[in-house]
Design a protein around this motif. Structure first.
Motif, short mmCIF file in Angstrom:
data_model
loop_
_atom_site.label_atom_id
_atom_site.label_comp_id
_atom_site.label_asym_id
_atom_site.label_seq_id
_atom_site.Cartn_x
_atom_site.Cartn_y
_atom_site.Cartn_z
N THR A 128 -30.34 7.88 -23.34
CA THR A 128 -31.52 8.15 -22.61
C THR A 128 -32.48 6.86 -22.85
N THR A 129 -32.40 6.14 -23.99
CA THR A 129 -33.51 4.95 -24.03
C THR A 129 -33.05 3.71 -23.26
N CYS A 130 -31.95 3.78 -22.59
CA CYS A 130 -31.59 2.59 -21.49
C CYS A 130 -32.12 2.56 -20.33
N PRO A 131 -33.23 1.60 -19.96
CA PRO A 131 -33.93 1.40 -18.68
C PRO A 131 -33.07 1.48 -17.72
N TYR A 132 -31.89 0.97 -17.47
CA TYR A 132 -31.13 1.04 -16.34
C TYR A 132 -30.49 2.32 -16.35
N CYS A 133 -30.08 3.05 -17.51
CA CYS A 133 -29.75 4.40 -17.25
C CYS A 133 -30.87 5.44 -16.58
N GLN A 134 -32.02 5.08 -16.90
CA GLN A 134 -32.93 6.02 -16.40
C GLN A 134 -33.21 5.47 -14.89
N ARG A 135 -32.95 4.20 -14.61
CA ARG A 135 -33.33 3.96 -13.44
C ARG A 135 -31.84 4.62 -12.49
N LEU A 136 -30.79 4.74 -13.01
CA LEU A 136 -29.58 5.27 -12.38
C LEU A 136 -29.89 6.63 -12.25
N HIS A 137 -30.49 7.39 -13.23
CA HIS A 137 -30.78 8.73 -13.11
C HIS A 137 -31.81 9.15 -12.07
N GLU A 138 -32.67 8.15 -11.74
CA GLU A 138 -33.60 8.62 -10.53
C GLU A 138 -32.75 8.78 -9.12
N GLU A 139 -31.65 8.17 -9.06
CA GLU A 139 -30.99 8.18 -7.95
C GLU A 139 -29.76 9.23 -7.82
N VAL A 140 -29.76 10.22 -9.00
CA VAL A 140 -28.70 11.24 -9.19
C VAL A 140 -29.15 12.19 -7.91
N ARG A 224 -11.42 3.39 -12.99
CA ARG A 224 -12.08 1.86 -12.87
C ARG A 224 -13.23 2.11 -13.86
N LEU A 225 -13.59 1.29 -14.62
CA LEU A 225 -14.86 1.16 -15.44
C LEU A 225 -16.06 0.19 -14.53
N VAL A 226 -17.06 0.60 -14.16
CA VAL A 226 -17.98 -0.15 -13.58
C VAL A 226 -19.08 -0.32 -14.64
N PRO A 227 -19.24 -1.64 -15.25
CA PRO A 227 -20.45 -1.45 -16.26
C PRO A 227 -21.61 -1.89 -15.37
N GLY A 228 -22.78 -1.27 -16.27
CA GLY A 228 -24.19 -1.51 -15.36
C GLY A 228 -24.62 -0.52 -14.45
N TYR A 229 -25.99 -0.96 -14.14
CA TYR A 229 -26.52 -0.01 -12.91
C TYR A 229 -25.82 -0.38 -11.51
N VAL A 230 -25.57 0.91 -10.70
CA VAL A 230 -25.06 0.44 -9.21
C VAL A 230 -26.11 1.38 -8.65
N PRO A 231 -26.64 0.87 -7.40
CA PRO A 231 -27.47 1.73 -6.51
C PRO A 231 -26.45 2.86 -6.05
N ALA A 232 -27.23 3.86 -5.59
CA ALA A 232 -26.35 4.95 -5.06
C ALA A 232 -25.64 4.67 -3.91
N GLU A 233 -26.32 3.91 -2.70
CA GLU A 233 -25.55 3.37 -1.57
C GLU A 233 -24.30 2.61 -1.93
N ARG A 234 -24.54 1.78 -2.91
CA ARG A 234 -23.29 1.12 -3.18
C ARG A 234 -22.20 1.82 -4.04
N LEU A 235 -22.62 2.65 -4.60
CA LEU A 235 -21.58 3.69 -5.34
C LEU A 235 -20.80 4.37 -4.09
N ALA A 236 -21.58 4.89 -3.11
CA ALA A 236 -20.98 5.72 -2.13
C ALA A 236 -19.87 4.70 -1.46
N GLU A 237 -20.22 3.21 -1.14
CA GLU A 237 -19.30 2.53 -0.59
C GLU A 237 -18.15 2.17 -1.35
N MET A 238 -18.09 1.96 -2.52
CA MET A 238 -17.37 1.90 -3.72
C MET A 238 -16.30 3.23 -3.83
N LEU A 239 -16.94 4.46 -3.43
CA LEU A 239 -16.21 5.76 -3.29
C LEU A 239 -15.56 5.70 -1.87
N ASP A 240 -15.92 4.88 -1.11
CA ASP A 240 -15.31 5.03 0.56
C ASP A 240 -15.67 6.50 1.06
#
Length: 243
Positions: A128-140, A224-240
């Motif tokens: 919860t203290t990770c800025p990029y985790c907070q950023r990813l959570h905004e896209e949940v 697959r292990l994907v390190p770091g923040y990934v935008p929602a649209e990019r995640l959707a592409e990666m999940l086809d």
């Protein structure tokens, strides 16, 4: 490319044709020792390379061994096929990672999903203290709207005894962990005692076992292990899911 070829060539050079008769996995497990001490072997798997076994240790490390346990190879196996080099070791790690994640009950995760059945599920080791985790959570919410369920697992970046671990424990101890997760990632203080029978430490060790080195760390459905923040649209592409 040359480096990969040299790695593959060097690995194949370590295959001992004189010992090509593969030992049963249990026999190899019993014989693996270093300096007279038994190794903490968790699993022994066959490989496409005759006479070479894939050994997984209880601490998450892995290597390759000949049938006698006398020669070890540390590195990845690549298949050189018509479509180029394929990392067979990474494929094996992905399968192992997916299997370990599947062992974690939903009740031990903090889950965000829509009412509809998800099209895909991702698992996110978070702090919860990770800025990029907070950023990813905004896209949940956007991920949920696209049919992607988000299952959170705890990974305090500074270790199991850190302040981050205490804050994650508050989330896991909350009557509504999802609401507590969102509040904590907004920087709000939680008035929750972190002394329940929570799972933060065990999930932290699970993350280290699976190769997590920082947060967020996203585990895809295939492991697959994907390190770091990934935008929602990019995640959707990666999940086809954008097709």
């Amino acid at each position: 490319m040359n480096r990969l070829l040299l790695t593959a060539t060097g690995l194949l050079a370590c295959v001992f044709t004189a010992q090509a008769m593969a030992a049963p996995p249990q026999a190899l497990t019993d014989s693996l020792t270093v300096n007279g001490e038994s190794m903490p072997v968790e699993q022994v798997l066959d490989t496409p390379v005759q006479g070479l076994w894939e050994v997984h240790l209880a601490n998450g490390e892995s290597f390759y061994s000949d049938a006698s346990g006398e020669h070890f190879v540390v590195g990845d196996i690549y298949k050189n096929g018509a479509d180029g080099l394929v990392n067979l070791s990474e494929q094996s790690r992905n399968a192992q990672r997916a299997a370990r994640i599947a062992e974690v009950p939903d009740s031990e995760q903090v889950i965000f999903r829509s009412d509809a059945a998800p099209k895909a599920t991702i698992y996110v080791f978070t702090d919860t203290t990770c800025p990029y985790c907070q950023r990813l959570h905004e896209e949940v919410p956007a991920l949920n709207e696209m049919g992607i369920a988000v299952h959170y697992l705890a990974f305090p970046r500074a270790g199991a005894g850190s302040e981050g671990a205490r804050l994650l424990s508050q989330v896991w101890c909350a009557p509504n962990p999802a609401e507590a997760m969102s509040a904590a990632k907004r920087g709000e203080a939680l008035d929750i005692a972190p002394d329940c029978d929570n799972l933060v430490e065990s999930q932290y060790h699970l993350g280290m076992e699976l190769g997590v080195q920082g947060t967020p760390a996203i585990v895809m459905p295939d492991g697959r292990l994907v390190p770091g923040y990934v935008p929602a649209e990019r995640l959707a592409e990666m999940l086809d899911l954008n097709g």
